[in-house]
Write an enzyme that holds these catalytic residues in place. Structure first.
Site, PDB file in Angstrom:
ATOM      1  N   LYS A  16       0.857  -1.189   0.000  1.00 33.90           N
ATOM      2  CA  LYS A  16       0.000   0.000   0.000  1.00 33.90           C
ATOM      3  C   LYS A  16       0.894   1.240   0.000  1.00 33.90           C
ATOM      4  O   LYS A  16       1.760   1.401   0.882  1.00 33.90           O
ATOM      5  CB  LYS A  16      -0.891  -0.040   1.248  1.00 33.90           C
ATOM      6  CG  LYS A  16      -2.203   0.668   1.103  1.00 33.90           C
ATOM      7  CD  LYS A  16      -3.093   0.329   2.300  1.00 33.90           C
ATOM      8  CE  LYS A  16      -4.382   1.093   2.264  1.00 33.90           C
ATOM      9  NZ  LYS A  16      -5.141   0.918   3.500  1.00 33.90           N
TER      10      LYS A  16
HETATM   11  O1  G3P Z   1      -7.721   1.874   5.125  1.00 33.07           O
HETATM   12  C1  G3P Z   1      -8.076   3.136   4.689  1.00 33.07           C
HETATM   13  C2  G3P Z   1      -9.459   3.578   5.064  1.00 33.07           C
HETATM   14  O2  G3P Z   1     -10.372   2.527   4.935  1.00 33.07           O
HETATM   15  C3  G3P Z   1      -9.585   4.373   6.300  1.00 33.07           C
HETATM   16  O3  G3P Z   1     -10.903   4.487   6.776  1.00 33.07           O
HETATM   17  O4  G3P Z   1     -12.551   5.112   8.495  1.00 33.07           O
HETATM   18  O5  G3P Z   1     -10.161   5.790   8.783  1.00 33.07           O
HETATM   19  O6  G3P Z   1     -11.582   6.888   7.070  1.00 33.07           O
HETATM   20  P1  G3P Z   1     -11.319   5.639   7.820  1.00 33.07           P
END
Ligand code: G3P
Length: 231
Positions: A102
């Site tokens: 990633k």
């Molecule tokens: O992994 C990246 C993403 O899914 C992060 O999610 O909830 O932290 O905006 P969030």
């Protein structure tokens, strides 16, 4: 949108893949046991939340996840320079064939995506918030691009509209990069991502389980079970 399952004459069938967005082993196990899990995504915040510290522990954790789930597992680099990202990514890729490196959507990240792509290492370009960024990631050969739906919605923009836009561009231009909708906040996001043409949706366990919920199902089942006593 990319087609990944099967071809019947000229008509191609595709299904949106379900990844879980967590580094929590119990949640990964629960989703895996449902039989519908296709992969896992993590990020530094999710790893820190599980108390995973130090290179050895991080590597071991990714290895454990890869052994639990038969599907792609995203491991995020912490470096922000090209050489550092390549070095970290090579180490991650050596853990297991299902590892996806990633990489953040920054200038050196684009160079790294290109390098990984040329060297047969799968990638997930993260922190994507615009169609322009998605085009750049696809041009660099990213395996996946991760638009952050929830964070876009949090800022009163429309995350699902971005998925639709990227899906349209990738189809029109023939890009092979898969759209991995991330930052999912609820079950409706998952439904909307499927409608918008996402190839993958990476979700917290609660959002996946939210798809189960409907009060008429509960009411109907209670009635069936009650009537079954009279059978
Ligand atoms: O992994 C990246 C993403 O899914 C992060 O999610 O909830 O932290 O905006 P969030």
């Amino acid at each position: 949108m990319n087609f990944q399952i099967s071809t019947i004459s000229n008509f191609q069938i595709t299904y949106m893949k379900f990844f879980i967005d967590t580094a929590n082993l119990a949640q990964i196990k629960e989703a895996h046991e449902l039989g519908i899990l296709d992969g896992v995504t993590t990020n530094p915040s999710l790893m820190a939340k599980e108390g995973i510290k130090g290179e050895a522990a991080i590597m071991k954790h990714y290895e454990t996840i890869c052994e639990m789930v038969d599907g792609d597992v995203s491991a995020e680099v912490l470096s922000t320079d090209f050489a550092g990202m390549v070095e970290e990514g090579k180490k991650f890729a050596a853990i297991h064939p299902n590892i996806v490196v990633k990489v953040p959507m920054i200038k050196d990240g684009i160079k790294a995506l290109k390098w990984f792509s040329e060297n047969g290492i799968k990638t997930n370009c993260t922190l994507v918030f615009s169609a322009g960024q998605a085009i750049l990631a696809a041009k660099a050969g990213a395996t996946y691009v991760s638009p952050f739906i929830g964070r876009i919605d949090d800022s009163s923009w429309d995350g699902i509209q971005l998925i639709e836009q990227i899906s349209h561009i990738y189809t029109l231009q023939g890009f092979k990069t898969e759209i991995l909708a991330a930052s999912i906040r609820n079950a409706l996001h998952i439904v909307r991502c499927a409608e918008a043409g996402a190839d993958v949706c990476t979700c917290p366990l609660d959002s996946i389980l939210g798809l189960l919920k409907h009060p008429l199902t509960d009411i109907g089942l209670a009635k069936f079970l009650e009537d079954a006593k009279k059978m």
